[in-house]
Write a protein that holds these residues in place. Sequence first.
Motif, mmCIF file in Angstrom:
data_model
loop_
_atom_site.group_PDB
_atom_site.id
_atom_site.type_symbol
_atom_site.label_atom_id
_atom_site.label_comp_id
_atom_site.label_asym_id
_atom_site.label_seq_id
_atom_site.Cartn_x
_atom_site.Cartn_y
_atom_site.Cartn_z
ATOM 1 N N ASP A 166 78.294 -55.261 116.799
ATOM 2 C CA ASP A 166 78.418 -54.280 115.720
ATOM 3 C C ASP A 166 79.840 -53.736 115.637
ATOM 4 O OD1 ASP A 166 75.782 -54.573 115.085
ATOM 5 O OD2 ASP A 166 75.103 -52.851 116.240
ATOM 6 N N GLU A 167 80.510 -53.733 116.788
ATOM 7 C CA GLU A 167 81.879 -53.209 116.838
ATOM 8 C C GLU A 167 82.917 -54.321 116.862
ATOM 9 O OE1 GLU A 167 81.663 -51.045 120.460
ATOM 10 O OE2 GLU A 167 79.853 -50.009 119.842
ATOM 11 N N LEU A 168 82.537 -55.494 117.382
ATOM 12 C CA LEU A 168 83.464 -56.616 117.500
ATOM 13 C C LEU A 168 82.982 -57.791 116.663
ATOM 14 C CD1 LEU A 168 83.892 -56.576 121.393
ATOM 15 C CD2 LEU A 168 85.457 -55.601 119.727
ATOM 16 N N THR A 169 83.910 -58.591 116.163
ATOM 17 C CA THR A 169 83.536 -59.806 115.452
ATOM 18 C C THR A 169 83.254 -60.913 116.473
ATOM 19 O OG1 THR A 169 85.807 -60.655 115.328
ATOM 20 C CG2 THR A 169 85.066 -59.169 113.557
ATOM 21 N N GLU A 170 82.597 -61.974 116.003
ATOM 22 C CA GLU A 170 82.321 -63.107 116.896
ATOM 23 C C GLU A 170 83.628 -63.707 117.402
ATOM 24 O OE1 GLU A 170 79.642 -65.972 115.300
ATOM 25 O OE2 GLU A 170 78.090 -64.491 114.838
ATOM 26 N N GLN A 171 84.653 -63.729 116.540
ATOM 27 C CA GLN A 171 85.949 -64.272 116.946
ATOM 28 C C GLN A 171 86.575 -63.416 118.052
ATOM 29 O OE1 GLN A 171 88.747 -64.978 113.774
ATOM 30 N NE2 GLN A 171 90.458 -65.319 115.188
ATOM 31 N N GLU A 172 86.463 -62.100 117.931
ATOM 32 C CA GLU A 172 87.031 -61.210 118.957
ATOM 33 C C GLU A 172 86.311 -61.398 120.294
ATOM 34 O OE1 GLU A 172 88.679 -57.323 116.493
ATOM 35 O OE2 GLU A 172 86.511 -57.554 116.765
ATOM 36 N N ILE A 173 85.003 -61.612 120.248
ATOM 37 C CA ILE A 173 84.257 -61.846 121.481
ATOM 38 C C ILE A 173 84.680 -63.172 122.111
ATOM 39 C CG2 ILE A 173 81.955 -62.319 122.425
ATOM 40 C CD1 ILE A 173 80.862 -60.247 120.484
ATOM 41 N N GLU A 174 84.861 -64.192 121.247
ATOM 42 C CA GLU A 174 85.297 -65.491 121.763
ATOM 43 C C GLU A 174 86.690 -65.383 122.377
ATOM 44 O OE1 GLU A 174 84.979 -70.117 120.331
ATOM 45 O OE2 GLU A 174 83.844 -68.531 119.343
ATOM 46 N N GLU A 175 87.556 -64.609 121.742
ATOM 47 C CA GLU A 175 88.911 -64.428 122.271
ATOM 48 C C GLU A 175 88.914 -63.656 123.590
ATOM 49 O OE1 GLU A 175 90.836 -62.545 118.995
ATOM 50 O OE2 GLU A 175 91.224 -64.433 117.925
ATOM 51 N N ALA A 176 87.843 -62.888 123.828
ATOM 52 C CA ALA A 176 87.741 -62.135 125.079
ATOM 53 C C ALA A 176 87.208 -62.985 126.230
ATOM 54 C CB ALA A 176 86.815 -60.921 124.879
ATOM 55 N N SER A 177 86.754 -64.201 125.929
ATOM 56 C CA SER A 177 86.161 -65.060 126.958
ATOM 57 C C SER A 177 87.081 -65.308 128.152
ATOM 58 C CB SER A 177 85.712 -66.392 126.351
ATOM 59 O OG SER A 177 84.651 -66.201 125.452
ATOM 60 N N PRO A 178 88.362 -65.667 127.929
ATOM 61 C CA PRO A 178 89.231 -65.918 129.091
ATOM 62 C C PRO A 178 89.339 -64.719 130.030
ATOM 63 C CG PRO A 178 90.249 -66.762 127.093
ATOM 64 C CD PRO A 178 89.063 -65.950 126.661
#
Length: 200
Positions: A168-180
């Motif tokens: 709700d606060e982050l986009t799917e892309q932002e979550i993917e970018e947080a993976s590393p």
Amino acid sequence: MRHEKVDMIFQAAVEVFAESGFDQAKMDDIAQVAGVAKGTIYYHFKSKEEMFIGLMNEGMQKLIDCARRNVDLHESPTEQLKALIASHVQFFVQNSKLAKLLINEAFGTKERQRQFRLKVRDYLGLIEAVLIRGMECGEFFISQPQEVANSIFGSASFVVLQKIYSLDELTEQEIEEASPVMISTLHQILLGSITKSSQY
């Protein structure tokens, strides 16, 4: 070879269950999203419950297969465990609706709980095997590999699910970018606690 319509039904079921929850989801909606007749669903599954258990087993098996493929790319148990943790995070991120569904609904009925525990046990067995190899070659310093395997599964799941539930606060892309960052943090905490060095 499994009928391709089963894959279509599973994909549609993930969408509908994720949107409506298990109790409110209707077979008519799943059929519509899958683009099949409701009778086709009942040809493959006797009930919504049976479909969900099949979906849950399918999702967990994909996670296990993904982790095993990544483990098999490496010889060193340390590198194998790092690869397993990375694949766990990436799988959950790439299959966020399925991951949330498993956590939200897998403990519904006793049969669902039993099936989920069996699949989790298979996955924990893979983690434990890597830990035991590491103990045998002197890379890991642990006394209870089964408990450590549980801790790795729980820690990796919680870290990534906490991000997924922030959609709700982050986009799917932002979550993917947080993976590393998630992977690096888990490597540091989990491997640092069972090896002589914490430089991961």
